[in-house]
Motif scaffolding. Structure first.
Motif, PDB file in Angstrom:
ATOM      1  N   ALA A 190     -14.777 -13.123 -16.282  1.00  0.00           N
ATOM      2  CA  ALA A 190     -13.777 -12.747 -15.280  1.00  0.00           C
ATOM      3  C   ALA A 190     -13.794 -13.676 -14.073  1.00  0.00           C
ATOM      4  O   ALA A 190     -12.794 -13.797 -13.362  1.00  0.00           O
ATOM      5  CB  ALA A 190     -14.012 -11.305 -14.833  1.00  0.00           C
ATOM      6  N   LEU A 191     -14.912 -14.348 -13.854  1.00  0.00           N
ATOM      7  CA  LEU A 191     -15.018 -15.292 -12.749  1.00  0.00           C
ATOM      8  C   LEU A 191     -14.412 -16.646 -13.078  1.00  0.00           C
ATOM      9  O   LEU A 191     -14.319 -17.513 -12.207  1.00  0.00           O
ATOM     10  CB  LEU A 191     -16.494 -15.468 -12.358  1.00  0.00           C
ATOM     11  CG  LEU A 191     -17.225 -14.206 -11.914  1.00  0.00           C
ATOM     12  CD1 LEU A 191     -18.699 -14.502 -11.687  1.00  0.00           C
ATOM     13  CD2 LEU A 191     -16.587 -13.618 -10.658  1.00  0.00           C
ATOM     14  N   GLY A 192     -14.031 -16.845 -14.324  1.00  0.00           N
ATOM     15  CA  GLY A 192     -13.482 -18.126 -14.759  1.00  0.00           C
ATOM     16  C   GLY A 192     -14.333 -18.714 -15.863  1.00  0.00           C
ATOM     17  O   GLY A 192     -15.548 -18.514 -15.901  1.00  0.00           O
ATOM     18  N   GLU A 193     -13.690 -19.433 -16.759  1.00  0.00           N
ATOM     19  CA  GLU A 193     -14.415 -19.980 -17.901  1.00  0.00           C
ATOM     20  C   GLU A 193     -15.476 -20.997 -17.477  1.00  0.00           C
ATOM     21  O   GLU A 193     -16.587 -21.005 -18.016  1.00  0.00           O
ATOM     22  CB  GLU A 193     -13.431 -20.615 -18.882  1.00  0.00           C
ATOM     23  CG  GLU A 193     -14.061 -20.987 -20.210  1.00  0.00           C
ATOM     24  CD  GLU A 193     -13.026 -21.097 -21.307  1.00  0.00           C
ATOM     25  OE1 GLU A 193     -13.345 -21.742 -22.321  1.00  0.00           O
ATOM     26  OE2 GLU A 193     -11.926 -20.547 -21.165  1.00  0.00           O
ATOM     27  N   SER A 194     -15.145 -21.845 -16.521  1.00  0.00           N
ATOM     28  CA  SER A 194     -16.117 -22.846 -16.077  1.00  0.00           C
ATOM     29  C   SER A 194     -17.331 -22.185 -15.431  1.00  0.00           C
ATOM     30  O   SER A 194     -18.477 -22.611 -15.635  1.00  0.00           O
ATOM     31  CB  SER A 194     -15.464 -23.820 -15.101  1.00  0.00           C
ATOM     32  OG  SER A 194     -14.942 -23.117 -13.977  1.00  0.00           O
ATOM     33  N   THR A 195     -17.086 -21.112 -14.672  1.00  0.00           N
ATOM     34  CA  THR A 195     -18.197 -20.386 -14.063  1.00  0.00           C
ATOM     35  C   THR A 195     -19.072 -19.732 -15.115  1.00  0.00           C
ATOM     36  O   THR A 195     -20.309 -19.756 -15.029  1.00  0.00           O
ATOM     37  CB  THR A 195     -17.665 -19.314 -13.094  1.00  0.00           C
ATOM     38  OG1 THR A 195     -16.855 -19.928 -12.100  1.00  0.00           O
ATOM     39  CG2 THR A 195     -18.807 -18.564 -12.436  1.00  0.00           C
ATOM     40  N   ALA A 196     -18.436 -19.149 -16.129  1.00  0.00           N
ATOM     41  CA  ALA A 196     -19.199 -18.514 -17.206  1.00  0.00           C
ATOM     42  C   ALA A 196     -20.060 -19.525 -17.945  1.00  0.00           C
ATOM     43  O   ALA A 196     -21.215 -19.251 -18.290  1.00  0.00           O
ATOM     44  CB  ALA A 196     -18.244 -17.811 -18.168  1.00  0.00           C
ATOM     45  N   VAL A 197     -19.511 -20.716 -18.178  1.00  0.00           N
ATOM     46  CA  VAL A 197     -20.278 -21.763 -18.856  1.00  0.00           C
ATOM     47  C   VAL A 197     -21.450 -22.208 -17.990  1.00  0.00           C
ATOM     48  O   VAL A 197     -22.572 -22.433 -18.479  1.00  0.00           O
ATOM     49  CB  VAL A 197     -19.367 -22.958 -19.202  1.00  0.00           C
ATOM     50  CG1 VAL A 197     -20.194 -24.139 -19.711  1.00  0.00           C
ATOM     51  CG2 VAL A 197     -18.333 -22.547 -20.245  1.00  0.00           C
ATOM     52  N   SER A 198     -21.213 -22.337 -16.686  1.00  0.00           N
ATOM     53  CA  SER A 198     -22.285 -22.764 -15.778  1.00  0.00           C
ATOM     54  C   SER A 198     -23.410 -21.737 -15.706  1.00  0.00           C
ATOM     55  O   SER A 198     -24.554 -22.080 -15.394  1.00  0.00           O
ATOM     56  CB  SER A 198     -21.724 -23.018 -14.379  1.00  0.00           C
ATOM     57  OG  SER A 198     -21.301 -21.796 -13.777  1.00  0.00           O
ATOM     58  N   LEU A 199     -23.096 -20.477 -16.006  1.00  0.00           N
ATOM     59  CA  LEU A 199     -24.115 -19.437 -16.021  1.00  0.00           C
ATOM     60  C   LEU A 199     -24.899 -19.424 -17.324  1.00  0.00           C
ATOM     61  O   LEU A 199     -25.831 -18.621 -17.480  1.00  0.00           O
ATOM     62  CB  LEU A 199     -23.461 -18.062 -15.808  1.00  0.00           C
ATOM     63  CG  LEU A 199     -22.844 -17.810 -14.434  1.00  0.00           C
ATOM     64  CD1 LEU A 199     -22.107 -16.480 -14.411  1.00  0.00           C
ATOM     65  CD2 LEU A 199     -23.914 -17.836 -13.350  1.00  0.00           C
ATOM     66  N   GLY A 200     -24.531 -20.303 -18.248  1.00  0.00           N
ATOM     67  CA  GLY A 200     -25.244 -20.394 -19.517  1.00  0.00           C
ATOM     68  C   GLY A 200     -24.851 -19.352 -20.541  1.00  0.00           C
ATOM     69  O   GLY A 200     -25.603 -19.085 -21.483  1.00  0.00           O
ATOM     70  N   LEU A 201     -23.676 -18.761 -20.385  1.00  0.00           N
ATOM     71  CA  LEU A 201     -23.232 -17.735 -21.327  1.00  0.00           C
ATOM     72  C   LEU A 201     -22.677 -18.378 -22.595  1.00  0.00           C
ATOM     73  O   LEU A 201     -21.871 -19.310 -22.512  1.00  0.00           O
ATOM     74  CB  LEU A 201     -22.152 -16.860 -20.679  1.00  0.00           C
ATOM     75  CG  LEU A 201     -22.588 -16.106 -19.415  1.00  0.00           C
ATOM     76  CD1 LEU A 201     -21.419 -15.346 -18.816  1.00  0.00           C
ATOM     77  CD2 LEU A 201     -23.728 -15.150 -19.741  1.00  0.00           C
ATOM     78  N   PRO A 202     -23.080 -17.901 -23.776  1.00  0.00           N
ATOM     79  CA  PRO A 202     -22.604 -18.478 -25.047  1.00  0.00           C
ATOM     80  C   PRO A 202     -21.202 -17.987 -25.384  1.00  0.00           C
ATOM     81  O   PRO A 202     -21.019 -17.099 -26.222  1.00  0.00           O
ATOM     82  CB  PRO A 202     -23.644 -17.975 -26.064  1.00  0.00           C
ATOM     83  CG  PRO A 202     -24.103 -16.669 -25.498  1.00  0.00           C
ATOM     84  CD  PRO A 202     -24.046 -16.809 -23.999  1.00  0.00           C
ATOM     85  N   LEU A 203     -20.184 -18.565 -24.769  1.00  0.00           N
ATOM     86  CA  LEU A 203     -18.827 -18.028 -24.860  1.00  0.00           C
ATOM     87  C   LEU A 203     -18.266 -18.060 -26.274  1.00  0.00           C
ATOM     88  O   LEU A 203     -17.612 -17.104 -26.714  1.00  0.00           O
ATOM     89  CB  LEU A 203     -17.894 -18.805 -23.912  1.00  0.00           C
ATOM     90  CG  LEU A 203     -18.131 -18.608 -22.419  1.00  0.00           C
ATOM     91  CD1 LEU A 203     -17.050 -19.310 -21.630  1.00  0.00           C
ATOM     92  CD2 LEU A 203     -18.177 -17.130 -22.070  1.00  0.00           C
ATOM     93  N   ALA A 204     -18.481 -19.158 -26.998  1.00  0.00           N
ATOM     94  CA  ALA A 204     -17.890 -19.275 -28.334  1.00  0.00           C
ATOM     95  C   ALA A 204     -18.393 -18.175 -29.260  1.00  0.00           C
ATOM     96  O   ALA A 204     -17.599 -17.482 -29.928  1.00  0.00           O
ATOM     97  CB  ALA A 204     -18.194 -20.649 -28.915  1.00  0.00           C
ATOM     98  N   ALA A 205     -19.703 -17.989 -29.300  1.00  0.00           N
ATOM     99  CA  ALA A 205     -20.269 -16.968 -30.189  1.00  0.00           C
ATOM    100  C   ALA A 205     -19.866 -15.566 -29.752  1.00  0.00           C
ATOM    101  O   ALA A 205     -19.525 -14.711 -30.578  1.00  0.00           O
ATOM    102  CB  ALA A 205     -21.788 -17.093 -30.210  1.00  0.00           C
ATOM    103  N   VAL A 206     -19.905 -15.342 -28.440  1.00  0.00           N
ATOM    104  CA  VAL A 206     -19.564 -14.007 -27.934  1.00  0.00           C
ATOM    105  C   VAL A 206     -18.102 -13.677 -28.199  1.00  0.00           C
ATOM    106  O   VAL A 206     -17.764 -12.539 -28.549  1.00  0.00           O
ATOM    107  CB  VAL A 206     -19.880 -13.924 -26.431  1.00  0.00           C
ATOM    108  CG1 VAL A 206     -19.297 -12.651 -25.830  1.00  0.00           C
ATOM    109  CG2 VAL A 206     -21.388 -13.953 -26.216  1.00  0.00           C
ATOM    110  N   ARG A 207     -17.228 -14.655 -28.054  1.00  0.00           N
ATOM    111  CA  ARG A 207     -15.811 -14.409 -28.323  1.00  0.00           C
ATOM    112  C   ARG A 207     -15.578 -14.005 -29.772  1.00  0.00           C
ATOM    113  O   ARG A 207     -14.774 -13.112 -30.060  1.00  0.00           O
ATOM    114  CB  ARG A 207     -14.990 -15.646 -27.980  1.00  0.00           C
ATOM    115  CG  ARG A 207     -14.597 -15.719 -26.514  1.00  0.00           C
ATOM    116  CD  ARG A 207     -13.829 -16.979 -26.212  1.00  0.00           C
ATOM    117  NE  ARG A 207     -13.317 -16.954 -24.855  1.00  0.00           N
ATOM    118  CZ  ARG A 207     -13.072 -18.043 -24.147  1.00  0.00           C
ATOM    119  NH1 ARG A 207     -13.319 -19.236 -24.667  1.00  0.00           N
ATOM    120  NH2 ARG A 207     -12.599 -17.945 -22.926  1.00  0.00           N
TER     121      ARG A 207
END
Length: 313
Positions: free
Chosen positions: A198-215
């Motif tokens: 919710a904070l933005g995709e770039s922010t989520a990536v910078s937090l080290g969240l595994p976006l591809a797998a989670v999506r």
């Protein structure tokens, strides 16, 4: 509300009052009204959860299972299963309920993936919504073409398309309960990722969240929740859109709690709509999907007007 749902019907509250003395009244209560009332709550919970997932995953306050093509895909999956196996959309056996749920799940996954491919991701809200509408129309046309080619399924699909809880039995309730429990556990467990997204995709990536797998996991969860509900009750619109918005209007919270509360709110909304559908024209009844479409359409117009006036969503 459960007591009210058990009492509303063509025979009124008499069947509830006479249940202990009259075996027929007990059968009406136990085999028809109670599973129908519980099934309405479970289906609404699945749709409310799916709507909250869609809005959080795609960062779009207007996203819901219908607008993203998953509901149309689930309906197409059910139509394919009915055509291939020649069963009824409202058969009560365990095998049929599980088979239809599996087919609806596969169709829902197909619908969401097609929407994402056409939209080229989730970054552009307008493109995503347009892609969802296109996919929904195309998959709906494919479903209608399949139904026309197999006229023996026409009557079953007609009731299915209008949305109804009238044929929900205990087997359907069990399937939806398992799907709802699994979907809530997975989605709530990944609520922190949705908070970061919710904070933005770039922010989520910078937090080290595994976006591809989670999506991928969340898209699968969205498809499971939508498919399980659609397979048991048919197409019931706007519950998934309205439930998360009503929760946000009451309380500001993180995604983990929002998802759980949206499931509860969705259950309450659909149970209330089902009671209204049985009561408004008693002893006849309205298809609950028609009632939710009318009420939900008005709610969506109000949301759009509120956003245009600067109130936000």
């Amino acid at each position: 509300m459960v007591v009210l749902g058990a009492g509303v019907g063509s025979t009124g509250f008499d069947s509830v009052l006479q249940a202990r003395q009259d075996p027929v009244a007990w059968q009406i209560l136990w085999d028809i009204r109670l599973p129908r009332t519980l099934g309405a709550w479970l289906a609404g919970g699945l749709l409310g959860l799916a709507g909250a997932l869609a809005q959080g995953l795609f960062r779009n306050p207007l996203a819901d299972p219908f607008l993203l093509g998953s509901a149309s895909g689930a309906a197409l999956g059910v139509a394919v299963a009915l055509t291939l196996f020649g069963t009824s959309a409202f058969a009560t056996s365990w095998v049929v309920r599980l088979g239809l749920t599996g087919a609806a799940f596969a169709g829902a996954v197909l619908g969401v993936l097609l929407t994402l491919v056409l939209a080229r991701g989730v970054q552009q809200t307008l493109r995503l919504l347009l892609a969802g509408v296109i996919v929904g129309v195309v998959l709906g046309a494919a479903r209608d073409l399949l139904t026309t080619a197999a006229p023996e399924t026409l009557q079953a699909m007609q009731g299915f398309m209008l949305g109804s809880t009238g044929f929900v039995g205990w087997a359907s309730c069990a399937v939806m309960a398992v799907a709802l429990a699994a979907s809530v556990l997975v989605s709530v467990g990944l609520g922190r990722v949705l908070d970061g997204l919710a904070l933005g995709e770039s922010t989520a990536v910078s937090l080290g969240l595994p976006l591809a797998a989670v999506r991928l996991v969340l898209v699968g969860t969205l498809a499971l929740a939508t498919g399980a509900a659609v397979a048991q009750t048919g197409l019931i619109a706007f519950v998934g859109l309205a439930a998360p918005h009503l929760v946000r209007a009451i309380v500001k919270t993180t995604h983990a709690r929002l998802l759980a509360l949206s499931a509860l709110m969705g259950g309450v909304l659909l149970m209330a709509a089902d009671i209204g559908a049985r009561w408004l024209v008693a002893p006849q009844e309205l298809p609950v999907g028609v009632l939710t479409a009318v009420l939900g359409g008005g709610y969506l117009l109000w949301l759009m007007h509120r956003r245009r006036m600067g109130g936000g969503l």
